[in-house]
Design a protein around this motif. Structure first.
Motif, mmCIF file in Angstrom:
data_model
loop_
_atom_site.group_PDB
_atom_site.id
_atom_site.type_symbol
_atom_site.label_atom_id
_atom_site.label_comp_id
_atom_site.label_asym_id
_atom_site.label_seq_id
_atom_site.Cartn_x
_atom_site.Cartn_y
_atom_site.Cartn_z
ATOM 1 N N ARG A 36 -24.615 4.510 -1.432
ATOM 2 C CA ARG A 36 -25.900 4.018 -0.938
ATOM 3 C C ARG A 36 -27.035 4.476 -1.846
ATOM 4 N N ARG A 37 -27.013 5.743 -2.259
ATOM 5 C CA ARG A 37 -28.045 6.275 -3.139
ATOM 6 C C ARG A 37 -28.064 5.525 -4.473
ATOM 7 N N ALA A 38 -26.911 5.269 -5.027
ATOM 8 C CA ALA A 38 -26.854 4.538 -6.294
ATOM 9 C C ALA A 38 -27.415 3.129 -6.147
ATOM 10 N N CYS A 39 -27.093 2.476 -5.045
ATOM 11 C CA CYS A 39 -27.637 1.130 -4.813
ATOM 12 C C CYS A 39 -29.155 1.161 -4.659
ATOM 13 N N GLU A 40 -29.675 2.240 -4.097
ATOM 14 C CA GLU A 40 -31.129 2.379 -3.996
ATOM 15 C C GLU A 40 -31.756 2.657 -5.362
ATOM 16 N N ASP A 41 -31.063 3.422 -6.198
ATOM 17 C CA ASP A 41 -31.574 3.722 -7.530
ATOM 18 C C ASP A 41 -31.562 2.490 -8.435
#
Length: 311
Positions: A108-113
């Motif tokens: 999820r964090r990578a998709c937000e980044d």
């Protein structure tokens, strides 16, 4: 020539010599399995089901919708008989779902980044050094961040960390993609997410990337003349422990122990290098471990970074 040629070579240089050069196969090849995992039938089945769950996560447009995607995937497994019915099946489904839990937040964090999904592909073409061949391939799966920077996110069923140590072997396909993109003019960050451990590769210096790309093809040419004395898990253990080739060093002991486990059930390795001493004759193992895997080992960074994750 395509990336798969180098992927197979980096994954198992000795086997690549037999299969690519000699067309000799000691077993039916399975390109999807992580040979560093201790596969028996039940473990292999669990790995395959875990990979299926992570593929369901990858397909959802928003990782916040992971739970419905997981439920649908588990239900499909039940319908085809991959999970038994009744209480045992429910327990197995919960355990399987729990086994991928640690991958959800980093993904999820990578998709937000890198929130912008791009349908474009990168077409790569270049001469294979000192041959008459041409390298041609494409890379998909691109994303962009808020500043227009390129990124790729790779979900892996294999664990990137065992104990407290990074495993180079499952990272190498993504590292090769990362390197190839830089060697063909595209700077990017690559994030690898697994149920145990997540890492990132930062953008590379263009000249250094080009040099490493050339070095891998030169190594491949050598590896098609003779089976190179190197094995990826032993190389990873040696690099991880400090890359000291001296007899009695911790790094050498770690590599020897790793090789002893791998050579026991690997016909290709046993045919050419039946023990660690034969692998290390004339220093070949140490040279090729650095050449093939040293850059990747140095490029490993935790994701998210400690400061970002609050640890």
């Amino acid at each position: 020539m395509r990336l798969d040629v180098l992927r197979q070579f980096l994954r198992h240089p000795v086997r690549a010599f037999f299969q690519q050069r000699l067309q000799v196969f000691f077993e039916a090849p399975d390109p999807d399995l992580d040979e560093g995992e201790p596969y028996v039938r039940d473990v292999l089945a669990q790995w395959q089901l875990r990979a299926e769950l992570l593929e369901a996560l990858r397909r959802v447009p928003d990782p916040a919708d992971a739970e419905p995607a997981f439920r649908d995937c588990l239900e499909r497994m039940r319908r085809r008989g991959a999970l038994v019915a009744g209480g045992l099946g429910e327990a197995a489904a919960r355990a399987l779902r729990d086994s991928v839990e640690a991958a959800v937040d980093p993904y999820r964090r990578a998709c937000e980044d890198w929130p912008q999904v791009s349908a474009s592909t990168l077409r790569m073409e270049s001469a294979v050094p000192d041959t008459h061949w041409t390298f041609e391939d494409t890379l998909a799966g691109w994303r962009r961040d808020g500043q227009g920077g390129w990124g790729r996110i790779v979900l892996l069923a294999s664990h990137l960390v065992r104990g407290s140590r990074y495993r180079i072997a499952p990272m190498m396909p993504a590292w090769l993609d990362h390197l190839a993109a830089h060697a063909h003019g595209r700077s990017l960050t690559t994030v690898l997410v697994s149920p145990q451990g997540s890492v990132r590769f930062e953008p590379l210096d263009p000249d250094r990337a080009a040099g490493q790309w050339q070095a891998l093809w030169a190594a491949w040419r050598e590896g098609m003349r003779a089976a190179l004395p190197v094995e990826i898990d032993a190389a990873g253990a040696w690099l991880r422990a400090g890359a000291d080739p001296a007899p009695g060093s911790t790094a050498r002991r770690e590599a020897e122990a790793s090789y002893a486990r791998r050579v026991e059930d690997d016909l290709y390795l046993r045919r050419c290098y039946p023990d660690f001493d034969s692998l290390c004759a004339d220093g070949g193992f140490f040279h090729w471990a650095r050449t093939l895997y040293g850059e990747a080992s140095q490029a490993i960074q935790p994701y998210p970074a400690a400061a970002e994750s609050g640890t």
